[in-house]
Design an enzyme around this catalytic site. Structure first.
Site, PDB file in Angstrom:
ATOM      1  N   ILE A   1       0.846  -1.186   0.000  1.00  0.00           N
ATOM      2  CA  ILE A   1       0.000   0.000   0.000  1.00  0.00           C
ATOM      3  C   ILE A   1       0.889   1.246   0.000  1.00  0.00           C
ATOM      4  CG2 ILE A   1      -1.961   1.171   1.067  1.00  0.00           C
ATOM      5  CD1 ILE A   1      -2.628  -1.431   2.555  1.00  0.00           C
ATOM      6  N   PRO A   2       1.603   1.494  -1.114  1.00  0.00           N
ATOM      7  CA  PRO A   2       2.397   2.722  -1.166  1.00  0.00           C
ATOM      8  C   PRO A   2       1.472   3.936  -1.113  1.00  0.00           C
ATOM      9  CG  PRO A   2       2.464   1.564  -3.281  1.00  0.00           C
ATOM     10  CD  PRO A   2       1.709   0.705  -2.328  1.00  0.00           C
ATOM     11  N   HIS A   3       1.830   4.906  -0.300  1.00  0.00           N
ATOM     12  CA  HIS A   3       0.967   6.057  -0.087  1.00  0.00           C
ATOM     13  C   HIS A   3       1.788   7.303   0.165  1.00  0.00           C
ATOM     14  CE1 HIS A   3       1.742   4.091   3.786  1.00  0.00           C
ATOM     15  NE2 HIS A   3       1.739   5.307   4.289  1.00  0.00           N
ATOM     16  N   ALA A   4       1.156   8.458  -0.046  1.00  0.00           N
ATOM     17  CA  ALA A   4       1.823   9.741   0.164  1.00  0.00           C
ATOM     18  C   ALA A   4       0.761  10.819   0.336  1.00  0.00           C
ATOM     19  CB  ALA A   4       2.725  10.072  -1.032  1.00  0.00           C
TER      20      ALA A   4
END
Length: 153
Positions: free
Chosen positions: A63-66
Site C-alpha cells: 500500500i504505497p501512499h503519500a
C-alpha cells in the site's frame, strides 16, 4: 467513521513489472493518466514515503501512499501484477496486489482511516482470495467498489 475513497474504474489495472521501482512508477503514471495528477510529484511522494520503510503490507499486498496538494480526499489506484515482485514487505513475501493512495496534505486522521480501511480490506481472507483470483481490472474494480461501498455504509 466511514472513509470516502476516490476510485475510478479505469484506475484499476493489471501489469507485468520487474521490480518495486517499476511498480511505484506505474502507480504514479496511473495517478497521472486517470486523475490528471502530476506523475513526477506523485512518484516523488511515493518514493519519499517508501524511503522511510517499506509499504509492503504482507500477504502479497503493498500500500504505497503519500500526501499530495493535488487531491481533496484519499485517491486510490490499484495494480494487480501478473507476477509477484519483491517489495521488502514485513513478511518477506513478494507482492502481486498494490494499492496506491494519495491523501490531502493536511488529512491527518482521514489519511490514517483510509489506510486502516485498505488494511482491513486485504486482511479479510475471502476478499484477499477474491483479489488474487480476479482475472482483470474490471473484476478487481467490481470487487473493490462493492466492498468499499459496504464499508462506507
Amino acid at each position: 467513521m466511514s472513509v470516502s475513497f476516490k476510485l475510478l474504474p479505469e484506475a484499476v489495472a493489471t501489469a507485468r513489472l520487474e521490480n518495486k521501482q517499476q511498480v511505484l512508477e506505474r502507480i504514479a503514471q496511473l495517478f497521472a493518466e486517470r486523475y490528471g495528477l502530476d506523475a513526477n510529484a506523485a512518484l516523488d511522494g511515493l518514493e519519499e514515503r517508501e524511503a522511510l520503510g517499506s509499504t509492503g503490507f504482507g500477504r502479497g499486498v503493498a500500500i504505497p501512499h503519500a500526501r499530495s496538494k493535488a487531491v481533496n480526499r484519499p485517491t486510490v489506484v490499484v495494480l494487480k501484477l501478473d507476477a509477484p515482485v519483491e517489495f521488502d514487505a514485513a513478511d518477506g513475501m513478494p507482492v502481486d496486489v498494490v494499492f496506491g493512495m494519495l491523501s490531502p496534505e493536511n488529512a491527518g486522521a482521514t489519511h490514517l482511516h483510509a489506510l486502516a480501511a485498505l488494511s482491513r480490506l486485504v486482511r479479510d481472507d475471502a476478499m484477499h482470495q477474491a483479489l488474487a483470483d480476479a482475472p482483470d481490472g474490471e473484476a478487481l474494480f467490481a470487487l473493490l467498489s462493492n466492498q468499499l461501498e459496504r464499508d462506507a455504509a
